[in-house]
Structures are given as C-alpha cells and as structure tokens.
Design a protein around this motif. Structure first.
Motif, PDB file in Angstrom:
ATOM      1  N   TYR A  78       0.835  -1.209   0.000  1.00  0.00           N
ATOM      2  CA  TYR A  78       0.000   0.000   0.000  1.00  0.00           C
ATOM      3  C   TYR A  78       0.869   1.258   0.000  1.00  0.00           C
ATOM      4  CZ  TYR A  78      -3.452   3.480   1.390  1.00  0.00           C
ATOM      5  OH  TYR A  78      -4.262   4.605   1.438  1.00  0.00           O
ATOM      6  N   CYS A  79       1.941   1.250   0.809  1.00  0.00           N
ATOM      7  CA  CYS A  79       2.830   2.423   0.880  1.00  0.00           C
ATOM      8  C   CYS A  79       3.421   2.742  -0.484  1.00  0.00           C
ATOM      9  CB  CYS A  79       3.950   2.166   1.891  1.00  0.00           C
ATOM     10  SG  CYS A  79       3.438   2.181   3.624  1.00  0.00           S
ATOM     11  N   PHE A  80       3.848   1.719  -1.207  1.00  0.00           N
ATOM     12  CA  PHE A  80       4.474   1.966  -2.503  1.00  0.00           C
ATOM     13  C   PHE A  80       3.461   2.349  -3.568  1.00  0.00           C
ATOM     14  CE2 PHE A  80       7.745  -0.637  -0.402  1.00  0.00           C
ATOM     15  CZ  PHE A  80       8.739   0.327  -0.398  1.00  0.00           C
ATOM     16  N   GLU A  81       2.264   1.794  -3.472  1.00  0.00           N
ATOM     17  CA  GLU A  81       1.229   2.214  -4.404  1.00  0.00           C
ATOM     18  C   GLU A  81       0.848   3.673  -4.146  1.00  0.00           C
ATOM     19  OE1 GLU A  81      -1.792  -0.730  -3.864  1.00  0.00           O
ATOM     20  OE2 GLU A  81      -0.844  -2.140  -5.269  1.00  0.00           O
ATOM     21  N   TYR A  82       0.876   4.065  -2.881  1.00  0.00           N
ATOM     22  CA  TYR A  82       0.593   5.458  -2.531  1.00  0.00           C
ATOM     23  C   TYR A  82       1.691   6.374  -3.071  1.00  0.00           C
ATOM     24  CZ  TYR A  82      -0.756   9.496   0.315  1.00  0.00           C
ATOM     25  OH  TYR A  82      -1.149  10.758   0.736  1.00  0.00           O
ATOM     26  N   LEU A  83       2.945   5.927  -2.955  1.00  0.00           N
ATOM     27  CA  LEU A  83       4.041   6.726  -3.496  1.00  0.00           C
ATOM     28  C   LEU A  83       3.934   6.834  -5.016  1.00  0.00           C
ATOM     29  CD1 LEU A  83       6.707   8.265  -3.212  1.00  0.00           C
ATOM     30  CD2 LEU A  83       7.904   6.076  -3.201  1.00  0.00           C
ATOM     31  N   MET A  84       3.540   5.749  -5.680  1.00  0.00           N
ATOM     32  CA  MET A  84       3.380   5.786  -7.128  1.00  0.00           C
ATOM     33  C   MET A  84       2.338   6.822  -7.544  1.00  0.00           C
ATOM     34  SD  MET A  84       3.580   1.714  -8.137  1.00  0.00           S
ATOM     35  CE  MET A  84       3.048   2.005  -9.806  1.00  0.00           C
ATOM     36  N   GLU A  85       1.320   6.987  -6.707  1.00  0.00           N
ATOM     37  CA  GLU A  85       0.282   7.979  -6.996  1.00  0.00           C
ATOM     38  C   GLU A  85       0.730   9.393  -6.662  1.00  0.00           C
ATOM     39  OE1 GLU A  85      -2.991   6.662  -4.686  1.00  0.00           O
ATOM     40  OE2 GLU A  85      -3.390   4.873  -5.916  1.00  0.00           O
ATOM     41  N   ASN A  86       1.842   9.497  -5.945  1.00  0.00           N
ATOM     42  CA  ASN A  86       2.328  10.813  -5.513  1.00  0.00           C
ATOM     43  C   ASN A  86       3.799  10.998  -5.886  1.00  0.00           C
ATOM     44  OD1 ASN A  86       0.053  12.050  -3.577  1.00  0.00           O
ATOM     45  ND2 ASN A  86       0.166   9.833  -3.225  1.00  0.00           N
ATOM     46  N   MET A  87       4.161  10.586  -7.097  1.00  0.00           N
ATOM     47  CA  MET A  87       5.545  10.705  -7.537  1.00  0.00           C
ATOM     48  C   MET A  87       5.978  12.158  -7.652  1.00  0.00           C
ATOM     49  SD  MET A  87       6.886   7.712  -7.687  1.00  0.00           S
ATOM     50  CE  MET A  87       8.383   8.004  -8.605  1.00  0.00           C
ATOM     51  N   ASP A  88       5.020  13.071  -7.756  1.00  0.00           N
ATOM     52  CA  ASP A  88       5.373  14.491  -7.787  1.00  0.00           C
ATOM     53  C   ASP A  88       6.037  14.910  -6.481  1.00  0.00           C
ATOM     54  OD1 ASP A  88       2.913  13.976  -6.557  1.00  0.00           O
ATOM     55  OD2 ASP A  88       2.205  16.018  -6.890  1.00  0.00           O
ATOM     56  N   TRP A  89       5.661  14.247  -5.370  1.00  0.00           N
ATOM     57  CA  TRP A  89       6.313  14.534  -4.083  1.00  0.00           C
ATOM     58  C   TRP A  89       7.794  14.180  -4.167  1.00  0.00           C
ATOM     59  CZ3 TRP A  89       8.821  10.994  -0.907  1.00  0.00           C
ATOM     60  CH2 TRP A  89       9.262  11.484   0.338  1.00  0.00           C
ATOM     61  N   LEU A  90       8.092  12.985  -4.669  1.00  0.00           N
ATOM     62  CA  LEU A  90       9.491  12.568  -4.771  1.00  0.00           C
ATOM     63  C   LEU A  90      10.244  13.443  -5.759  1.00  0.00           C
ATOM     64  CD1 LEU A  90      11.684  10.572  -3.939  1.00  0.00           C
ATOM     65  CD2 LEU A  90      10.914   9.057  -5.782  1.00  0.00           C
ATOM     66  N   GLU A  91       9.612  13.780  -6.864  1.00  0.00           N
ATOM     67  CA  GLU A  91      10.258  14.644  -7.859  1.00  0.00           C
ATOM     68  C   GLU A  91      10.613  16.002  -7.256  1.00  0.00           C
ATOM     69  OE1 GLU A  91       9.334  16.610 -12.257  1.00  0.00           O
ATOM     70  OE2 GLU A  91       8.215  14.843 -11.556  1.00  0.00           O
ATOM     71  N   GLU A  92       9.708  16.540  -6.448  1.00  0.00           N
ATOM     72  CA  GLU A  92       9.979  17.829  -5.805  1.00  0.00           C
ATOM     73  C   GLU A  92      11.127  17.706  -4.806  1.00  0.00           C
ATOM     74  OE1 GLU A  92       7.666  21.166  -3.036  1.00  0.00           O
ATOM     75  OE2 GLU A  92       6.531  19.603  -4.067  1.00  0.00           O
ATOM     76  N   GLU A  93      11.142  16.597  -4.051  1.00  0.00           N
ATOM     77  CA  GLU A  93      12.224  16.374  -3.085  1.00  0.00           C
ATOM     78  C   GLU A  93      13.574  16.234  -3.785  1.00  0.00           C
ATOM     79  OE1 GLU A  93      12.066  16.045   0.471  1.00  0.00           O
ATOM     80  OE2 GLU A  93      10.157  17.048   0.079  1.00  0.00           O
ATOM     81  N   LEU A  94      13.584  15.581  -4.924  1.00  0.00           N
ATOM     82  CA  LEU A  94      14.836  15.374  -5.658  1.00  0.00           C
ATOM     83  C   LEU A  94      15.315  16.639  -6.356  1.00  0.00           C
ATOM     84  CD1 LEU A  94      14.040  11.920  -7.305  1.00  0.00           C
ATOM     85  CD2 LEU A  94      15.766  12.354  -5.546  1.00  0.00           C
ATOM     86  N   GLY A  95      14.430  17.600  -6.534  1.00  0.00           N
ATOM     87  CA  GLY A  95      14.775  18.797  -7.297  1.00  0.00           C
ATOM     88  C   GLY A  95      15.889  19.626  -6.708  1.00  0.00           C
ATOM     89  N   GLY A  96      16.143  19.491  -5.420  1.00  0.00           N
ATOM     90  CA  GLY A  96      17.165  20.317  -4.779  1.00  0.00           C
ATOM     91  C   GLY A  96      18.565  19.751  -4.848  1.00  0.00           C
ATOM     92  N   TYR A  97      18.735  18.632  -5.521  1.00  0.00           N
ATOM     93  CA  TYR A  97      20.042  17.983  -5.551  1.00  0.00           C
ATOM     94  C   TYR A  97      20.549  17.877  -6.980  1.00  0.00           C
ATOM     95  CZ  TYR A  97      18.669  16.931  -0.814  1.00  0.00           C
ATOM     96  OH  TYR A  97      18.244  17.055   0.486  1.00  0.00           O
ATOM     97  N   ASP A  98      21.529  18.716  -7.297  1.00  0.00           N
ATOM     98  CA  ASP A  98      22.126  18.742  -8.629  1.00  0.00           C
ATOM     99  C   ASP A  98      23.570  18.254  -8.556  1.00  0.00           C
ATOM    100  OD1 ASP A  98      19.853  19.819  -9.856  1.00  0.00           O
ATOM    101  OD2 ASP A  98      20.414  21.834  -9.199  1.00  0.00           O
ATOM    102  N   ASP A  99      23.982  17.546  -9.586  1.00  0.00           N
ATOM    103  CA  ASP A  99      25.364  17.036  -9.662  1.00  0.00           C
ATOM    104  C   ASP A  99      25.741  16.256  -8.409  1.00  0.00           C
ATOM    105  OD1 ASP A  99      25.763  18.257 -12.161  1.00  0.00           O
ATOM    106  OD2 ASP A  99      26.124  20.175 -11.160  1.00  0.00           O
ATOM    107  N   ASP A 100      24.795  15.490  -7.911  1.00  0.00           N
ATOM    108  CA  ASP A 100      25.004  14.745  -6.672  1.00  0.00           C
ATOM    109  C   ASP A 100      24.870  13.243  -6.899  1.00  0.00           C
ATOM    110  OD1 ASP A 100      25.306  17.133  -5.347  1.00  0.00           O
ATOM    111  OD2 ASP A 100      23.252  17.204  -4.602  1.00  0.00           O
ATOM    112  N   TYR A 101      25.309  12.487  -5.906  1.00  0.00           N
ATOM    113  CA  TYR A 101      25.271  11.026  -5.919  1.00  0.00           C
ATOM    114  C   TYR A 101      24.240  10.615  -4.877  1.00  0.00           C
ATOM    115  CZ  TYR A 101      27.814   6.681  -7.131  1.00  0.00           C
ATOM    116  OH  TYR A 101      28.203   5.459  -7.641  1.00  0.00           O
ATOM    117  N   LEU A 102      23.150   9.987  -5.299  1.00  0.00           N
ATOM    118  CA  LEU A 102      22.074   9.593  -4.407  1.00  0.00           C
ATOM    119  C   LEU A 102      22.120   8.087  -4.172  1.00  0.00           C
ATOM    120  CD1 LEU A 102      19.251  11.680  -6.114  1.00  0.00           C
ATOM    121  CD2 LEU A 102      20.518  12.302  -4.048  1.00  0.00           C
ATOM    122  N   ILE A 103      22.179   7.693  -2.914  1.00  0.00           N
ATOM    123  CA  ILE A 103      22.158   6.286  -2.540  1.00  0.00           C
ATOM    124  C   ILE A 103      20.768   5.996  -1.993  1.00  0.00           C
ATOM    125  CG2 ILE A 103      23.159   4.515  -1.065  1.00  0.00           C
ATOM    126  CD1 ILE A 103      25.734   6.204  -1.045  1.00  0.00           C
TER     127      ILE A 103
END
Length: 289
Positions: A78-103
C-alpha cells in the motif's frame, strides 16, 4: 549529471549497513553524496547517516497498519502504491540535488523487485529527470551454506535484473563471516564453511552445484526434485546473467572495488576502469581480509 544507486535485496542482506559504508567512502573521497530512504518500515536508528529524503515523511508502514489495519506485507505494498500515486512529491524532493550522488536504500520485499511495477516506475521517473540510475542487489554470504537457498537467491537476482533493465551489480555481502583464515586452510574450512576455491563457484554461480546428486537422505535424491534442479541448471546455463562481487565491509579495498564497479556501470568518471577483485582460485585473499 546526477547519479542514483538503488540498494536492493532481501531482508537481512545488509543493505542499510552497505549504504552507510558507501556514504562514508564517497564523502572521504570528497564526493557529494546523499542517502534516500524508500523503506517505510525502517527504524531511524538503522541509518548511519540521516536521509535527506525519507518516504516516511510521506507515508509510513506504522500509520498504514494502525489506520487501515493492514498486515506488514499488505501495508508495504500500500505504501508503494501510494508513493506511485504521488511521484510528484518525490520529484519535488529530488529537485534540490544537482550534480550529486544519491544512494537509495530500498526495502527487503522481494516481490517489489521481481514483479511489482513500483521499482520500474521509479526507475522511469528517475531517468525522466535525467538521473543516471543503476542498482545493486545484495544477498548475504550465509546463503552459501545451503545451495538450494543460494540458487533461489540467484534466481531472484536474475528476475530483478530482467524486471528493472538498468545497469546492475550483484553483491555477496558479509564475506568476512565465511572467509577462512589462510593459516587454517591446511586444516580445512572452519565450521564447515567453504574453502577459497569453493567460494569462487558461488561468486560466479556454477550450475553444477545444483546438478550434483547426493545420497538417499538428501532432498535432491527425489527424481522429481532432481528433474527440477536440471531445469534450473539449464536456465542458468542458457542465461548466465548473474555473478557476484564479494563484499567485506571490514576491508577498505573490498569496498573500493565494489564502488568502482558501480561507478563504471553508471559511467561516473568515464575514463576510470573498475578495480578487479583477486582471483579466488589463486588463493590470494590479501585484498579481502
């Protein structure tokens, strides 16, 4: 260019511990790295570094289980299906990291890697954001002690590789728990663990390990079980996709070797060649001990 590494594998394989060692190595190398947690069940104390992005800020397994009365497995899905429906949240969170290495530390639910659409959807979104993405799949070295359990791990790794279709590295973790001391070699591998030359057959899986029949007390003496083994042997021989890099987190050179292969798969520092672990058949374990 941004880079992302999905740290995947079954529960107990050492994903969070490896992610912490990975972070330490990158930071010691003066590289900008950040930890991302995508496990909605992860306890805060399981992380050596605080995640800069945490799925629990969006949804947590504890909340789902309490409010919807789901069990652990259903709650995770359920958690992952919820995240799939709210990928804009993750996209916004990732927006602040440029030229970086994400683990990206992922959960240990095998179905998420083998047939659930979540991770392929995540990969597509990362690539759409121009984030160069690869994955590592960890299984722990104790799998070597049961050849059937080991080959189930091989098949799950193969299934995940086919499902995600991105640059991929398989890792045999916790090698410090099974490597015998050189001075003990003459006495045989301690506590029934494999000798060095035997370990090599698992790092580059030898299907004949499954094909060998034993006495009547073992499961593979059953004709049907043996026929199944033969079919698996044929599958692995026809599709030799899986091999493992040994990882001993107590040894710096072992960590550097694994990370150099990850860099190479993502073309980070494109002029660099990956470090190769020593040939286990040669008995030279100085870089793994």
């Amino acid at each position: 260019m941004r880079y992302a590494v999905l740290v995947t594998g079954p529960a107990g394989a050492g994903k969070s511990t490896f992610s912490g060692a990975f972070m330490t190595h990158l930071r010691n190398s003066k590289r900008t790295a950040h930890l991302v947690n995508l496990d909605p069940a992860a306890a805060p104390e399981s992380f050596e570094y605080e995640p800069v992005i945490d799925i629990k800020d969006l949804i947590s397994l504890e909340d789902v289980m309490n409010e919807l009365e789901y069990g652990p497995n259903g709650g995770l899905v359920y958690c992952f299906e919820y995240l799939m429906e709210n990928m804009d949240w993750l996209e916004e969170e990732l927006g602040g990291y440029d030229d970086d290495y994400l683990i990206i530390d992922c959960p240990g639910q095998i179905e998420l890697y083998t047939h659930h659409p979540f991770l392929p959807t995540l990969v597509q979104n990362l690539q759409r954001l121009n984030i160069r993405t690869s994955a590592v799949y960890l299984i722990e070295s104790q799998f070597i002690e049961d050849k059937y359990k080991f080959f189930s791990g091989v098949l799950s790794a193969m299934s995940a590789m086919v499902n995600l279709e991105i640059p991929w590295i398989n890792i045999m973790s916790k090698m410090d728990l099974i490597l015998p001391n050189p001075e003990d070699e003459s006495k045989g591998a301690r506590n029934g663990l494999r000798r060095r030359k035997d370990i090599a057959r698992y790092l580059d899986p030898d299907p004949l390990l499954l094909a060998t029949r034993h006495d009547d007390r073992t499961p593979d003496s059953n004709p049907r079980f043996h026929a199944l083994n033969q079919a698996l042997v044929q599958l692995i021989e026809d599709h030799p996709l899986v091999s493992f890099l040994p990882l001993d987190l107590t040894n710096t050179d072992s960590i550097e070797t694994v990370i150099s292969h990850i860099d190479y798969t993502m073309q980070y520092g494109e002029d660099e060649e990956p470090k190769e672990p020593h040939d286990l058949d040669e008995g030279d374990f100085q870089d793994l001990e």
